[in-house]
Design a protein around this motif. Sequence first.
Motif, PDB file in Angstrom:
ATOM      1  N   UNK A   1      39.980 106.151 -19.187  1.00 26.83           N
ATOM      2  CA  UNK A   1      38.755 106.770 -19.687  1.00 26.83           C
ATOM      3  C   UNK A   1      39.100 107.969 -20.558  1.00 26.83           C
ATOM      4  N   UNK A   2      40.374 107.998 -21.013  1.00 27.17           N
ATOM      5  CA  UNK A   2      40.865 109.118 -21.798  1.00 27.17           C
ATOM      6  C   UNK A   2      41.007 108.839 -23.273  1.00 27.17           C
ATOM      7  N   UNK A   3      40.400 107.765 -23.769  1.00 28.53           N
ATOM      8  CA  UNK A   3      40.385 107.558 -25.216  1.00 28.53           C
ATOM      9  C   UNK A   3      39.705 108.755 -25.869  1.00 28.53           C
ATOM     10  N   UNK A   4      40.283 109.247 -26.945  1.00 31.14           N
ATOM     11  CA  UNK A   4      39.651 110.363 -27.652  1.00 31.14           C
ATOM     12  C   UNK A   4      38.240 109.955 -28.072  1.00 31.14           C
ATOM     13  N   UNK A   5      37.252 110.845 -27.921  1.00 24.98           N
ATOM     14  CA  UNK A   5      35.875 110.472 -28.250  1.00 24.98           C
ATOM     15  C   UNK A   5      35.754 109.832 -29.632  1.00 24.98           C
ATOM     16  N   UNK A   6      35.119 108.672 -29.658  1.00 23.14           N
ATOM     17  CA  UNK A   6      34.802 107.922 -30.878  1.00 23.14           C
ATOM     18  C   UNK A   6      36.031 107.322 -31.568  1.00 23.14           C
ATOM     19  N   UNK A   7      37.228 107.405 -30.956  1.00 20.91           N
ATOM     20  CA  UNK A   7      38.455 106.972 -31.630  1.00 20.91           C
ATOM     21  C   UNK A   7      38.679 105.477 -31.401  1.00 20.91           C
ATOM     22  N   UNK A   8      38.121 104.666 -32.280  1.00 20.85           N
ATOM     23  CA  UNK A   8      38.181 103.214 -32.134  1.00 20.85           C
ATOM     24  C   UNK A   8      39.616 102.715 -32.206  1.00 20.85           C
ATOM     25  N   UNK A   9      40.432 103.284 -33.081  1.00 19.09           N
ATOM     26  CA  UNK A   9      41.805 102.798 -33.231  1.00 19.09           C
ATOM     27  C   UNK A   9      42.616 103.023 -31.960  1.00 19.09           C
TER      28      UNK A   9
ATOM     29  N   UNK B   1      37.887  98.504 -16.901  1.00 17.00           N
ATOM     30  CA  UNK B   1      37.081  99.453 -17.663  1.00 17.00           C
ATOM     31  C   UNK B   1      37.956 100.272 -18.604  1.00 17.00           C
ATOM     32  N   UNK B   2      37.537 100.337 -19.875  1.00 17.73           N
ATOM     33  CA  UNK B   2      38.209 101.150 -20.891  1.00 17.73           C
ATOM     34  C   UNK B   2      37.133 101.878 -21.678  1.00 17.73           C
ATOM     35  N   UNK B   3      37.122 103.224 -21.593  1.00 16.39           N
ATOM     36  CA  UNK B   3      36.080 103.992 -22.268  1.00 16.39           C
ATOM     37  C   UNK B   3      36.653 105.297 -22.822  1.00 16.39           C
TER      38      UNK B   3
ATOM     39  N   UNK C   1      37.076  92.487 -19.439  1.00 15.84           N
ATOM     40  CA  UNK C   1      37.280  93.858 -19.902  1.00 15.84           C
ATOM     41  C   UNK C   1      35.977  94.406 -20.470  1.00 15.84           C
ATOM     42  N   UNK C   2      35.563  95.554 -19.973  1.00 12.21           N
ATOM     43  CA  UNK C   2      34.443  96.282 -20.581  1.00 12.21           C
ATOM     44  C   UNK C   2      35.045  97.395 -21.415  1.00 12.21           C
ATOM     45  N   UNK C   3      34.870  97.307 -22.719  1.00 12.68           N
ATOM     46  CA  UNK C   3      35.540  98.220 -23.645  1.00 12.68           C
ATOM     47  C   UNK C   3      34.469  98.999 -24.397  1.00 12.68           C
ATOM     48  N   UNK C   4      34.244 100.250 -23.975  1.00  7.61           N
ATOM     49  CA  UNK C   4      33.140 101.029 -24.526  1.00  7.61           C
ATOM     50  C   UNK C   4      33.674 102.276 -25.225  1.00  7.61           C
ATOM     51  N   UNK C   5      34.003 102.126 -26.479  1.00  6.21           N
ATOM     52  CA  UNK C   5      34.204 103.242 -27.405  1.00  6.21           C
ATOM     53  C   UNK C   5      33.214 102.936 -28.512  1.00  6.21           C
TER      54      UNK C   5
END
Length: 272
Positions: A39-47, A7-9, A66-70
């Motif tokens: 789960x710490x990707x900055x909100x909405x930060x696709x890059x 999981x990556x979100x 892989x479930x990649x939800x950004x």
Amino acid sequence: MSRTIALLTDFGLDDPYVGQMKGVLATHAQDSRIIDVSHGVEPFCISQGAFFLAAAMEHFPEDTVFITVVDPGVGSARRIIGAEFGSRTVIAPDNGIIELAEDKFGGTMIVTDLSEAAAKIHSSATFHGRDIFAPIAADIACGTSLESLGPKMPLRDIVRTGINKPVWKPDGVDATILHRDRFGNLVLNIPDHQHMPERMSIPEEQLLSGNDASCVRRVSCYAELESGATGLIAGSQGYYELALNRGAASEMLGLEPGDTLTLSWNAQCPVD
């Protein structure tokens, strides 16, 4: 046994969102191991999500899903896709988040449009990670083929946001900062297999006002750097990073993810 699910979100851990996704996965893929990438990707930060995905993939079992939800376009007409990299599968919105993985594992990617299969699933308008991505990933982990879920897509039709690549010049390179880790190291978009000179400089006008840390030395580990000196290190994530020894390069240099900087070969730096 079912395949591993990663999981990556950008959900963080304060809300129940990650737990709800794991609950769906535990219900529909009971034998799967579920591993958090982040789960710490900055909100909405696709890059940043694209960087995390590309850096993580090779360290997981070869058959991982892989479930990649950004997904800033959640609920819109954006496509949902399944991208195969050999036996690894990435379920993601078609918004450019697989772009760095495509670059890193070039020549192996096959993409399936899962949008019609997703449209048949009753879901909320705002939480496709739980309602669509998790059930589809669970089905795939348990043996459902991508071929049965939708048509293949021409790679030319995949969304690419233009995540910057290094721009090489005769006297240097223009690089983009992909990520700042919790230590303040700045990950650049320069792959670590690229040869770099031993000494470089960053133009002072690109740095925090009053900063005198424009000289950059290529080193093999943090301990080789003197206090306050800026180093370029082939980091652990497949890219070069700007770093200090026991300090935060982001604070010293005044640079953040998304910023661009020039590393010049014409470095006016003192020689040891």
